[in-house]
Design an enzyme around this catalytic site. Sequence first.
Site, PDB file in Angstrom:
ATOM      1  N   ASN A   3       0.051  15.932  -4.194  1.00 45.77           N
ATOM      2  CA  ASN A   3      -0.150  15.528  -5.588  1.00 45.77           C
ATOM      3  C   ASN A   3      -1.084  16.532  -6.280  1.00 45.77           C
ATOM      4  OD1 ASN A   3      -1.459  14.334  -7.889  1.00 45.77           O
ATOM      5  ND2 ASN A   3      -0.650  12.358  -7.270  1.00 45.77           N
ATOM      6  N   HIS A  38      -4.680  16.830 -10.259  1.00 42.61           N
ATOM      7  CA  HIS A  38      -6.046  17.238 -10.592  1.00 42.61           C
ATOM      8  C   HIS A  38      -6.213  18.744 -10.817  1.00 42.61           C
ATOM      9  CE1 HIS A  38      -7.238  13.219 -10.688  1.00 42.61           C
ATOM     10  NE2 HIS A  38      -6.849  12.987  -9.451  1.00 42.61           N
ATOM     11  N   HIS A  47       1.959  12.747 -11.695  1.00 44.11           N
ATOM     12  CA  HIS A  47       1.935  11.465 -12.403  1.00 44.11           C
ATOM     13  C   HIS A  47       1.827  11.763 -13.902  1.00 44.11           C
ATOM     14  CE1 HIS A  47      -0.230   7.280 -12.824  1.00 44.11           C
ATOM     15  NE2 HIS A  47       0.820   7.395 -13.623  1.00 44.11           N
ATOM     16  N   ARG A  85       1.052  10.351 -16.936  1.00 46.15           N
ATOM     17  CA  ARG A  85       0.446   9.114 -17.447  1.00 46.15           C
ATOM     18  C   ARG A  85       0.753   8.944 -18.935  1.00 46.15           C
ATOM     19  NH1 ARG A  85      -3.849   6.735 -14.170  1.00 46.15           N
ATOM     20  NH2 ARG A  85      -4.181   5.521 -16.049  1.00 46.15           N
ATOM     21  N   ARG A  90      -3.480  12.362 -19.573  1.00 48.25           N
ATOM     22  CA  ARG A  90      -4.805  12.915 -19.296  1.00 48.25           C
ATOM     23  C   ARG A  90      -4.767  14.109 -18.329  1.00 48.25           C
ATOM     24  NH1 ARG A  90      -7.453   8.136 -15.669  1.00 48.25           N
ATOM     25  NH2 ARG A  90      -6.892   6.908 -17.497  1.00 48.25           N
ATOM     26  N   GLU A 100       5.671  10.240 -10.666  1.00 50.25           N
ATOM     27  CA  GLU A 100       5.113   8.889 -10.766  1.00 50.25           C
ATOM     28  C   GLU A 100       5.107   8.471 -12.236  1.00 50.25           C
ATOM     29  OE1 GLU A 100       1.953   9.266  -7.051  1.00 50.25           O
ATOM     30  OE2 GLU A 100       1.206   8.994  -9.091  1.00 50.25           O
ATOM     31  N   THR A 132      -5.147   5.021 -10.331  1.00 54.45           N
ATOM     32  CA  THR A 132      -4.337   3.829 -10.099  1.00 54.45           C
ATOM     33  C   THR A 132      -5.120   2.868  -9.189  1.00 54.45           C
ATOM     34  OG1 THR A 132      -2.533   5.420 -10.038  1.00 54.45           O
ATOM     35  CG2 THR A 132      -1.985   3.130  -9.551  1.00 54.45           C
ATOM     36  N   GLU A 189       5.746   2.524  -1.524  1.00 50.22           N
ATOM     37  CA  GLU A 189       4.568   3.298  -1.138  1.00 50.22           C
ATOM     38  C   GLU A 189       3.413   2.317  -1.062  1.00 50.22           C
ATOM     39  OE1 GLU A 189       3.858   7.114  -2.966  1.00 50.22           O
ATOM     40  OE2 GLU A 189       1.690   6.869  -2.731  1.00 50.22           O
ATOM     41  N   HIS A 214      -2.956   7.084  -1.573  1.00 52.62           N
ATOM     42  CA  HIS A 214      -4.133   6.807  -2.396  1.00 52.62           C
ATOM     43  C   HIS A 214      -5.425   6.855  -1.588  1.00 52.62           C
ATOM     44  CE1 HIS A 214      -6.604   5.598  -5.706  1.00 52.62           C
ATOM     45  NE2 HIS A 214      -5.566   5.869  -6.461  1.00 52.62           N
TER      46      HIS A 214
HETATM   47  N1  PXP Z   1       0.245   7.681  -4.571  1.00 55.15           N
HETATM   48  C1  PXP Z   1       0.224   7.118  -5.799  1.00 55.15           C
HETATM   49  C2  PXP Z   1       1.316   6.183  -6.163  1.00 55.15           C
HETATM   50  C3  PXP Z   1      -0.791   7.444  -6.718  1.00 55.15           C
HETATM   51  O1  PXP Z   1      -0.793   6.884  -7.943  1.00 55.15           O
HETATM   52  C4  PXP Z   1      -1.769   8.379  -6.347  1.00 55.15           C
HETATM   53  C5  PXP Z   1      -2.848   8.755  -7.321  1.00 55.15           C
HETATM   54  O2  PXP Z   1      -2.295   9.294  -8.457  1.00 55.15           O
HETATM   55  C6  PXP Z   1      -1.682   8.949  -5.063  1.00 55.15           C
HETATM   56  C7  PXP Z   1      -0.681   8.567  -4.192  1.00 55.15           C
HETATM   57  C8  PXP Z   1      -2.652   9.989  -4.616  1.00 55.15           C
HETATM   58  O3  PXP Z   1      -3.926   9.444  -4.493  1.00 55.15           O
HETATM   59  P1  PXP Z   1      -5.150  10.420  -4.279  1.00 55.15           P
HETATM   60  O4  PXP Z   1      -5.212  11.329  -5.448  1.00 55.15           O
HETATM   61  O5  PXP Z   1      -6.319   9.496  -4.173  1.00 55.15           O
HETATM   62  O6  PXP Z   1      -4.900  11.171  -2.981  1.00 55.15           O
END
Ligand code: PXP
Length: 240
Positions: free
Chosen positions: A9, A12, A45, A47, A51, A72, A103, A153, A194
Site C-alpha cells: 500500500n 503514504h 485507497h 478516499r 487526502r 480501496e 480506516t 480482508e 491494517h
Molecule cells: N487494508 C485496508 C483495507 C486498509 O484500509 C489499509 C489502510 O489503508 C491497509 C490494509 C493498510 O494498513 P496499514 O497502512 O496500517 O499497513
Amino acid sequence: MGKIRLGVNIDHVATVRNARGENYPSPARAALLAQKNGADSVTIHLREDRRHIREKDLKEIKSKLKIPLNLEIASTKEMMRIALRSRPRFICIVPEKRQELTTEGGLNLKHKRNFLKKLIYKLKKNKSRVSLFIEPSLKDIKDSKKLNADCVEIHTGNFCNLVNEKKNYKNELKRIRNAVNLGNKLGLEVHAGHGLTYKSARILSQITDIKEFNIGHFLVGESIFVGLGKTIKEFKKILK
Ligand code: PXP
C-alpha cells in the site's frame, strides 16, 4: 504452507507529496519500484477527501503497472463510478469516516446493504475481484458470503496494537484464526491487513490459509531508513 501474496500500500507516499503540495515523491514511481522488488500487487485507497491518493495517481498507476492494482474504495455512488470506469483487477470495499486518521474498523455490512450488494454485483460483472474489509467476526464472514464477495480482508488493527504494546494478543489471534477458518470453509479467499509490522506479520503468517497481506504505513515508514526495495524483500521473506 502456501506462499502468501504481499500487497504494498503506497498511500503514504502520496501523503508525503501532499504535505508540501509538490509533485514529488511520486506514488507511480513507488508503485513501479514495488513491482520491481517483488510486490504481488499494489494497493491504493482513493478516499472521498482525496487526502493522499488522487484520481490522477489512479490513472497513471493503472496505465503503467503490470501486477494487479488493488483499489480501496468506500461504498458510495462516486466511488462506484470511478471503480467501474478504471476497472482495477482487485477492489477492496472499506468503511470511511471523514475525520478518522485511518480506516478504524471493518465494514458495517448492514448499513446501506442493498447498495453494497448492488456495488459488489456491478464490480464483479465488470471483471474486478471484490473483497470486503471486515472485523474478524464469524457473523461478518457469513454475511460477506451472502453478499457474494470473492474475498474478505480481515482487519488486523486490534491484533497489531496488542502486539506493539506487548499486551496479550492470544484471544485476538484466536478470533482471527476462527474467522480465517470459516472464510476458507465457505469458499472465500481470506486476506489480512491494517497496522502490520515485521513482528505482527510474522505471527499472522503462521495461520495457514491467509492468502494475501496488505501492508502500508509501517512499510513506507521503514523505507525511509532502508529503502522500499529492501523493506519489501524483508516482508516477502517473512511471508514465504
Ligand atoms: N487494508 C485496508 C483495507 C486498509 O484500509 C489499509 C489502510 O489503508 C491497509 C490494509 C493498510 O494498513 P496499514 O497502512 O496500517 O499497513
